[in-house]
Design a protein around this motif. Sequence first.
Motif, short mmCIF file in Angstrom:
data_model
loop_
_atom_site.label_atom_id
_atom_site.label_comp_id
_atom_site.label_asym_id
_atom_site.label_seq_id
_atom_site.Cartn_x
_atom_site.Cartn_y
_atom_site.Cartn_z
N SER A 62 -4.49 3.81 18.77
CA SER A 62 -3.18 4.00 18.14
C SER A 62 -2.27 2.78 18.28
O SER A 62 -1.14 2.80 17.80
N ARG A 63 -2.74 1.75 18.96
CA ARG A 63 -1.96 0.52 19.19
C ARG A 63 -0.73 0.73 20.07
O ARG A 63 0.26 0.04 19.94
N SER A 64 -0.80 1.72 20.95
CA SER A 64 0.34 1.98 21.85
C SER A 64 0.09 1.44 23.25
O SER A 64 0.81 1.75 24.18
N PHE A 65 -0.97 0.63 23.40
CA PHE A 65 -1.31 -0.05 24.65
C PHE A 65 -1.64 0.90 25.79
O PHE A 65 -1.51 0.56 26.95
N LYS A 66 -2.09 2.08 25.42
CA LYS A 66 -2.61 3.03 26.42
C LYS A 66 -4.06 2.61 26.74
O LYS A 66 -4.68 1.87 25.99
N LEU A 76 -9.27 -0.96 21.09
CA LEU A 76 -9.08 -2.20 20.36
C LEU A 76 -9.05 -3.37 21.33
O LEU A 76 -8.63 -3.22 22.48
N TYR A 77 -9.47 -4.55 20.85
CA TYR A 77 -9.50 -5.75 21.68
C TYR A 77 -8.95 -6.90 20.85
O TYR A 77 -9.27 -7.03 19.66
N ALA A 89 1.68 -14.69 12.97
CA ALA A 89 0.23 -14.85 12.94
C ALA A 89 -0.21 -15.39 11.58
O ALA A 89 0.16 -14.83 10.54
N PRO A 90 -1.00 -16.45 11.56
CA PRO A 90 -1.55 -16.94 10.28
C PRO A 90 -2.52 -15.93 9.67
O PRO A 90 -2.97 -15.01 10.36
N ASP A 91 -2.86 -16.13 8.42
CA ASP A 91 -3.84 -15.25 7.76
C ASP A 91 -5.12 -15.21 8.59
O ASP A 91 -5.60 -16.24 9.06
N GLY A 92 -5.65 -14.00 8.76
CA GLY A 92 -6.88 -13.82 9.50
C GLY A 92 -6.68 -13.65 11.00
O GLY A 92 -7.64 -13.43 11.73
N TRP A 93 -5.44 -13.74 11.44
CA TRP A 93 -5.09 -13.57 12.86
C TRP A 93 -4.16 -12.37 13.00
O TRP A 93 -3.54 -11.95 12.03
N THR A 94 -4.07 -11.83 14.19
CA THR A 94 -3.23 -10.66 14.47
C THR A 94 -2.33 -10.97 15.66
O THR A 94 -2.79 -11.60 16.62
N LYS A 95 -1.09 -10.52 15.59
CA LYS A 95 -0.16 -10.71 16.71
C LYS A 95 0.13 -9.35 17.34
O LYS A 95 0.44 -8.39 16.64
N TRP A 96 -0.01 -9.30 18.65
CA TRP A 96 0.40 -8.12 19.42
C TRP A 96 1.54 -8.52 20.34
O TRP A 96 1.51 -9.59 20.95
N THR A 97 2.54 -7.65 20.44
CA THR A 97 3.58 -7.82 21.44
C THR A 97 3.33 -6.77 22.51
O THR A 97 3.45 -5.57 22.26
N ILE A 98 2.95 -7.25 23.68
CA ILE A 98 2.54 -6.37 24.78
C ILE A 98 3.75 -6.05 25.64
O ILE A 98 4.48 -6.96 26.05
N PRO A 99 4.00 -4.76 25.89
CA PRO A 99 5.19 -4.38 26.67
C PRO A 99 5.12 -4.95 28.09
O PRO A 99 4.05 -5.28 28.60
N GLY A 129 -1.40 1.92 31.31
CA GLY A 129 -1.66 1.22 30.06
C GLY A 129 -3.04 0.63 30.07
O GLY A 129 -3.80 0.79 31.04
N ALA A 130 -3.36 -0.07 28.99
CA ALA A 130 -4.67 -0.69 28.87
C ALA A 130 -4.77 -1.90 29.80
O ALA A 130 -3.81 -2.63 29.99
#
Length: 151
Positions: A62-66, A76-77, A89-99, A129-130
């Motif tokens: 769910s992308r909630s960092f559990k 997810l990784y 994030a450039p095309d093809g990349w993903t940005k996560w903001t980790i709490p 969390g994860a």
Amino acid sequence: MVKVIKEEFAVIGKEGSTSDGDGFIQKLWDDANGHFSEVAHLAKRDSNGGIVGIWGAMSDISRSFKPWEDRFSKGLYLAGVECVDHAEAPDGWTKWTIPGYEYIVVENHSGAFEETLGQMKEEGISLVGAVHDYTDPATGKGYLYFPIREV
């Protein structure tokens, strides 16, 4: 066990899921490393210009960092680099903001994950969390970050 507090931070990387099959994490790292020049300019750096951190960030589906579900077998990784907060994030990349969390940090070795979870259980410490993989670019050493309290 060392405890550290790490405020919210951002990672840009290549994202995949356990549903992608065996070996998916290595494939993500191969992709991220092979195209690192596309995000190198976004990496957060220390006062000497060195990259602050390489992260194998994890989250539940769910992308909630559990924590990963089904006994840490489903999630997810994100194979990537700690980046400046405002980076896109450039095309093809993903940005996560980790709490931000307080973490128990241990050196990564075979069995470290299970050992640390066992020790936490004995001490009555819950995983909130994860768990993330961290590689210190200065030393090449790997660590596991176990979140135990939100900050």
